[in-house]
Write a protein that holds these residues in place. Structure first.
Motif, short mmCIF file in Angstrom:
data_model
loop_
_atom_site.label_atom_id
_atom_site.label_comp_id
_atom_site.label_asym_id
_atom_site.label_seq_id
_atom_site.Cartn_x
_atom_site.Cartn_y
_atom_site.Cartn_z
N UNK A 60 7.78 17.55 -41.59
CA UNK A 60 7.37 18.30 -42.78
C UNK A 60 6.51 19.51 -42.42
N UNK A 61 5.58 19.32 -41.50
CA UNK A 61 4.73 20.44 -41.06
C UNK A 61 5.59 21.53 -40.44
N UNK A 62 6.56 21.15 -39.61
CA UNK A 62 7.41 22.12 -38.94
C UNK A 62 8.31 22.85 -39.93
N UNK A 63 8.79 22.15 -40.95
CA UNK A 63 9.64 22.80 -41.95
C UNK A 63 8.89 23.86 -42.74
N UNK A 64 7.65 23.56 -43.11
CA UNK A 64 6.89 24.48 -43.97
C UNK A 64 6.04 25.48 -43.19
N UNK A 65 5.61 25.11 -42.00
CA UNK A 65 4.78 26.01 -41.19
C UNK A 65 5.06 25.79 -39.70
N UNK A 66 6.18 26.31 -39.21
CA UNK A 66 6.56 26.06 -37.82
C UNK A 66 5.58 26.64 -36.80
N UNK A 67 4.75 27.59 -37.22
CA UNK A 67 3.81 28.19 -36.28
C UNK A 67 2.78 27.17 -35.79
N UNK A 68 2.47 26.16 -36.59
CA UNK A 68 1.52 25.12 -36.16
C UNK A 68 2.13 24.28 -35.04
N UNK A 69 3.34 23.80 -35.27
CA UNK A 69 4.01 22.99 -34.25
C UNK A 69 4.25 23.80 -32.99
N UNK A 70 4.70 25.04 -33.15
CA UNK A 70 4.93 25.87 -31.98
C UNK A 70 3.65 26.10 -31.19
N UNK A 71 2.55 26.36 -31.87
CA UNK A 71 1.27 26.57 -31.18
C UNK A 71 0.86 25.36 -30.37
N UNK A 72 1.04 24.17 -30.93
CA UNK A 72 0.70 22.95 -30.21
C UNK A 72 1.58 22.78 -28.97
N UNK A 73 2.86 23.04 -29.12
CA UNK A 73 3.79 22.93 -27.99
C UNK A 73 3.43 23.95 -26.91
N UNK A 74 3.20 25.19 -27.31
CA UNK A 74 2.90 26.26 -26.35
C UNK A 74 1.64 25.98 -25.56
N UNK A 75 0.61 25.44 -26.20
CA UNK A 75 -0.64 25.14 -25.49
C UNK A 75 -0.41 24.10 -24.40
N UNK A 76 0.36 23.07 -24.69
CA UNK A 76 0.63 22.02 -23.70
C UNK A 76 1.54 22.55 -22.59
N UNK A 77 2.59 23.27 -22.96
CA UNK A 77 3.53 23.79 -21.95
C UNK A 77 2.84 24.80 -21.04
N UNK A 78 1.95 25.61 -21.59
CA UNK A 78 1.21 26.60 -20.79
C UNK A 78 0.00 26.00 -20.09
N UNK A 79 -0.18 24.71 -20.21
CA UNK A 79 -1.27 23.97 -19.56
C UNK A 79 -2.64 24.56 -19.91
N UNK A 80 -2.80 24.92 -21.17
CA UNK A 80 -4.09 25.38 -21.66
C UNK A 80 -4.41 26.83 -21.41
N UNK A 81 -3.52 27.58 -20.78
CA UNK A 81 -3.82 28.99 -20.52
C UNK A 81 -3.73 29.83 -21.79
N UNK A 82 -2.99 29.38 -22.78
CA UNK A 82 -3.00 30.02 -24.09
C UNK A 82 -3.39 28.97 -25.12
N UNK A 83 -4.10 29.38 -26.13
CA UNK A 83 -4.55 28.41 -27.14
C UNK A 83 -3.47 28.19 -28.18
N UNK A 84 -3.61 27.10 -28.87
CA UNK A 84 -2.71 26.76 -29.96
C UNK A 84 -2.73 27.85 -31.03
N UNK A 85 -3.93 28.29 -31.38
CA UNK A 85 -4.08 29.31 -32.42
C UNK A 85 -3.45 30.64 -32.05
#
Length: 180
Positions: A60-85
């Protein structure tokens, strides 16, 4: 820099009958001068692309606001070098300007696959994101979650939770001012 060695000093390559791309190979030294090529076959994803019913709240979060899910994924994949926000905001900006957030998110799917040696399935990463952006983001989220990441707390808190942050040294205490 160094002269090339004659071909006869390298061990012969063994044919397996399975084509291997250069992205699926890594080199491990087996001696002071020789290198062998080992193949690591990509494994399957832990869930399918359309198995969103495992985590309905994230779906539901991804359907209505995919930027939140993407930010969480990107922070983990980048190993913390970029923030979720920051990642989520950039995704939202690209989505707002172009209408295609998949232009940015498909690269993170490729990075995730490379880090965990996952198959490029059901098709090319960019095509998966262009055709079904929300399902792709949900699948990546579930993959990281099943690999032990708490997606809500971010990379640094996950590393502390796993014990990687306990080796920090504590600076010596400072004593009071000068005394006679």
């Amino acid at each position: 820099m160094y002269p090339p060695k004659p071909e006869s000093t390298y061990p012969p390559a063994t044919a397996t009958g399975v084509p291997v791309s250069s992205a699926d190979q890594y080199y491990a030294p087996s001696g002071p001068a020789a290198f062998q090529v080992y193949s690591q076959a990509p494994g399957p994803w832990s869930t399918g692309l359309c198995e969103c019913f495992d985590d309905c709240s994230n779906c539901l979060i991804t359907c209505f606001c995919p930027c939140i899910t993407f930010g969480q994924i990107a922070e983990i994949v980048d190993k913390g070098s970029t923030s979720c926000g920051a990642s989520g905001a950039l995704y939202a900006l690209i989505m707002w300007v172009t209408g295609c957030g998949c232009l940015y998110s498909c690269f993170y799917r490729s990075k995730l696959r490379a880090q965990y040696s996952l198959q490029e399935s059901p098709c090319n990463d960019c095509l998966v994101h262009c055709c079904c952006e929300t399902c792709a983001l949900c699948q990546e989220y579930r993959e990281l979650k099943r690999r032990g990441f708490d997606m809500v707390i971010g990379w640094h808190a996950n590393m502390e939770k796993r014990g990687h942050g306990q080796g920090a040294t504590v600076p010596p205490g400072i004593q009071g001012g000068m005394s006679r």
